[in-house]
Design an enzyme around this catalytic site. Sequence first.
Site, PDB file in Angstrom:
ATOM      1  N   SER A 139       0.859  -1.192   0.000  1.00  0.00           N
ATOM      2  CA  SER A 139       0.000   0.000   0.000  1.00  0.00           C
ATOM      3  C   SER A 139       0.889   1.234   0.000  1.00  0.00           C
ATOM      4  O   SER A 139       2.054   1.168   0.439  1.00  0.00           O
ATOM      5  CB  SER A 139      -0.853  -0.008   1.270  1.00  0.00           C
ATOM      6  OG  SER A 139      -1.578   1.195   1.395  1.00  0.00           O
ATOM      7  N   TYR A 152      -2.067   0.048  10.824  1.00  0.00           N
ATOM      8  CA  TYR A 152      -2.135  -0.471   9.444  1.00  0.00           C
ATOM      9  C   TYR A 152      -0.851  -0.112   8.709  1.00  0.00           C
ATOM     10  O   TYR A 152      -0.224  -0.946   8.052  1.00  0.00           O
ATOM     11  CB  TYR A 152      -3.355   0.117   8.735  1.00  0.00           C
ATOM     12  CG  TYR A 152      -3.493  -0.296   7.275  1.00  0.00           C
ATOM     13  CD1 TYR A 152      -3.837  -1.602   6.932  1.00  0.00           C
ATOM     14  CD2 TYR A 152      -3.281   0.622   6.238  1.00  0.00           C
ATOM     15  CE1 TYR A 152      -3.962  -1.985   5.597  1.00  0.00           C
ATOM     16  CE2 TYR A 152      -3.404   0.252   4.906  1.00  0.00           C
ATOM     17  CZ  TYR A 152      -3.746  -1.051   4.589  1.00  0.00           C
ATOM     18  OH  TYR A 152      -3.870  -1.423   3.273  1.00  0.00           O
TER      19      TYR A 152
HETATM   20  P1  NAP Z   1     -11.394  -6.035   0.926  1.00  0.00           P
HETATM   21  O1  NAP Z   1     -12.326  -5.673  -0.155  1.00  0.00           O
HETATM   22  O2  NAP Z   1     -11.732  -5.771   2.334  1.00  0.00           O
HETATM   23  O3  NAP Z   1     -11.004  -7.589   0.734  1.00  0.00           O
HETATM   24  C1  NAP Z   1     -10.128  -8.194   1.631  1.00  0.00           C
HETATM   25  C2  NAP Z   1      -9.881  -9.618   1.174  1.00  0.00           C
HETATM   26  O4  NAP Z   1      -8.977 -10.237   2.103  1.00  0.00           O
HETATM   27  C3  NAP Z   1     -11.147 -10.431   1.150  1.00  0.00           C
HETATM   28  O5  NAP Z   1     -11.159 -11.291   0.053  1.00  0.00           O
HETATM   29  C4  NAP Z   1     -11.061 -11.229   2.457  1.00  0.00           C
HETATM   30  O6  NAP Z   1     -11.665 -12.489   2.296  1.00  0.00           O
HETATM   31  C5  NAP Z   1      -9.560 -11.424   2.610  1.00  0.00           C
HETATM   32  N1  NAP Z   1      -9.196 -11.626   3.997  1.00  0.00           N
HETATM   33  C6  NAP Z   1      -9.168 -10.700   5.000  1.00  0.00           C
HETATM   34  N2  NAP Z   1      -8.840 -11.281   6.161  1.00  0.00           N
HETATM   35  C7  NAP Z   1      -8.660 -12.604   5.900  1.00  0.00           C
HETATM   36  C8  NAP Z   1      -8.316 -13.724   6.699  1.00  0.00           C
HETATM   37  N3  NAP Z   1      -8.074 -13.605   8.006  1.00  0.00           N
HETATM   38  N4  NAP Z   1      -8.226 -14.934   6.097  1.00  0.00           N
HETATM   39  C9  NAP Z   1      -8.477 -15.075   4.765  1.00  0.00           C
HETATM   40  N5  NAP Z   1      -8.793 -14.043   3.957  1.00  0.00           N
HETATM   41  C10 NAP Z   1      -8.886 -12.823   4.528  1.00  0.00           C
HETATM   42  O7  NAP Z   1      -9.991  -5.297   0.721  1.00  0.00           O
HETATM   43  P2  NAP Z   1      -9.183  -4.873  -0.598  1.00  0.00           P
HETATM   44  O8  NAP Z   1      -9.255  -3.404  -0.699  1.00  0.00           O
HETATM   45  O9  NAP Z   1      -9.568  -5.705  -1.760  1.00  0.00           O
HETATM   46  O10 NAP Z   1      -7.710  -5.233  -0.100  1.00  0.00           O
HETATM   47  C11 NAP Z   1      -6.863  -6.159  -0.747  1.00  0.00           C
HETATM   48  C12 NAP Z   1      -5.417  -5.782  -0.437  1.00  0.00           C
HETATM   49  O11 NAP Z   1      -5.139  -4.487  -0.968  1.00  0.00           O
HETATM   50  C13 NAP Z   1      -5.121  -5.702   1.057  1.00  0.00           C
HETATM   51  O12 NAP Z   1      -3.843  -6.256   1.311  1.00  0.00           O
HETATM   52  C14 NAP Z   1      -5.099  -4.208   1.319  1.00  0.00           C
HETATM   53  O13 NAP Z   1      -4.308  -3.884   2.437  1.00  0.00           O
HETATM   54  C15 NAP Z   1      -4.540  -3.689   0.032  1.00  0.00           C
HETATM   55  N6  NAP Z   1      -4.835  -2.279  -0.257  1.00  0.00           N
HETATM   56  C16 NAP Z   1      -6.110  -1.818  -0.318  1.00  0.00           C
HETATM   57  C17 NAP Z   1      -6.339  -0.468  -0.590  1.00  0.00           C
HETATM   58  C18 NAP Z   1      -7.707   0.126  -0.655  1.00  0.00           C
HETATM   59  O14 NAP Z   1      -7.815   1.375  -0.673  1.00  0.00           O
HETATM   60  N7  NAP Z   1      -8.783  -0.663  -0.715  1.00  0.00           N
HETATM   61  C19 NAP Z   1      -5.243   0.397  -0.819  1.00  0.00           C
HETATM   62  C20 NAP Z   1      -3.961  -0.120  -0.758  1.00  0.00           C
HETATM   63  C21 NAP Z   1      -3.754  -1.456  -0.496  1.00  0.00           C
HETATM   64  P3  NAP Z   1     -12.830 -13.084   3.245  1.00  0.00           P
HETATM   65  O15 NAP Z   1     -13.670 -11.963   3.715  1.00  0.00           O
HETATM   66  O16 NAP Z   1     -13.516 -14.090   2.369  1.00  0.00           O
HETATM   67  O17 NAP Z   1     -12.067 -13.742   4.345  1.00  0.00           O
END
Ligand code: NAP
Length: 236
Positions: A139, A152
């Site tokens: 990130s 975070y």
């Molecule tokens: P999201 O929509 O909240 O999705 C999170 C994903 O991670 C879901 O598929 C969830 O699956 C899985 N997950 C979370 N905890 C878990 C656990 N304990 N065991 C197994 N699976 C788990 O978030 P996102 O935005 O797509 O984030 C994906 C990545 O991008 C993350 O690493 C995040 O830090 C990074 N990121 C996001 C942003 C942003 O602005 N959204 C920006 C920079 C980086 P289940 O619910 O099925 O468990």
Amino acid sequence: MKDDVTIVTGASRGIGRAIAIRLAKNGGNLVLIGRDKNKLEETVKIVSEQGVNGVYYTGDVSNKSFIENTVKDVIDKFGKVDNLINNAGVAVFKKFVDTSIDDFMLQMNVNMYAVFNFIKAVVPYMIENNRGTIINISSLAGRNPFVYGTTYSATKHALMGFTKSLMLELREFNIRVAAVCPGSVQTDMIINTPVAPKEISKALQPEDVAETVALIINLSESALVSEIEIRPTKLK
Ligand code: NAP
């Protein structure tokens, strides 16, 4: 890449689902991981319609045994892992005074230790094959500080240090290690949180991040993109 075996964690929704759908264009086998069975089944259905072999495993990535058993089963089934996309992540956006040690550990377990454990489990097979690509979804919070982000941001800074050192160590085995650092992406993670941009629709879309992951994988294997920052062009 037509018979690549690719593991994508957090493939039930958000960025991980978009990565799975984008990588399905490469063909091969997709191993999709998350906790939500119904949503994973939806992702499998979408990628299968694109002609790839999609399988899913449900479990908590903060559980080391789940990771070890999953990778063992993948090796028994497919004999190798070519690509590992560590995307699963969790964020607790709170002011420091309101943040508990449990909030911190929850994020460390998913954002850092699970990445360590997945890589630990797959790397011996990648070294044996003299081939592999590992992409950690970090990130801009792994580079920059922000209010509501003490814990975070700490987990993503840890992930950056780990990823960059690992990249230097594994390249001699023809293994590419990369960090993708997105800014705000329109997903559940930030919607309705104090860090959501005012105009959420101007944030990045999960497909934008997925495209950068595909770029890293699809470049010539002798080319290693080690870090990508991607941010919204014009955000309010
Ligand atoms: P999201 O929509 O909240 O999705 C999170 C994903 O991670 C879901 O598929 C969830 O699956 C899985 N997950 C979370 N905890 C878990 C656990 N304990 N065991 C197994 N699976 C788990 O978030 P996102 O935005 O797509 O984030 C994906 C990545 O991008 C993350 O690493 C995040 O830090 C990074 N990121 C996001 C942003 C942003 O602005 N959204 C920006 C920079 C980086 P289940 O619910 O099925 O468990």
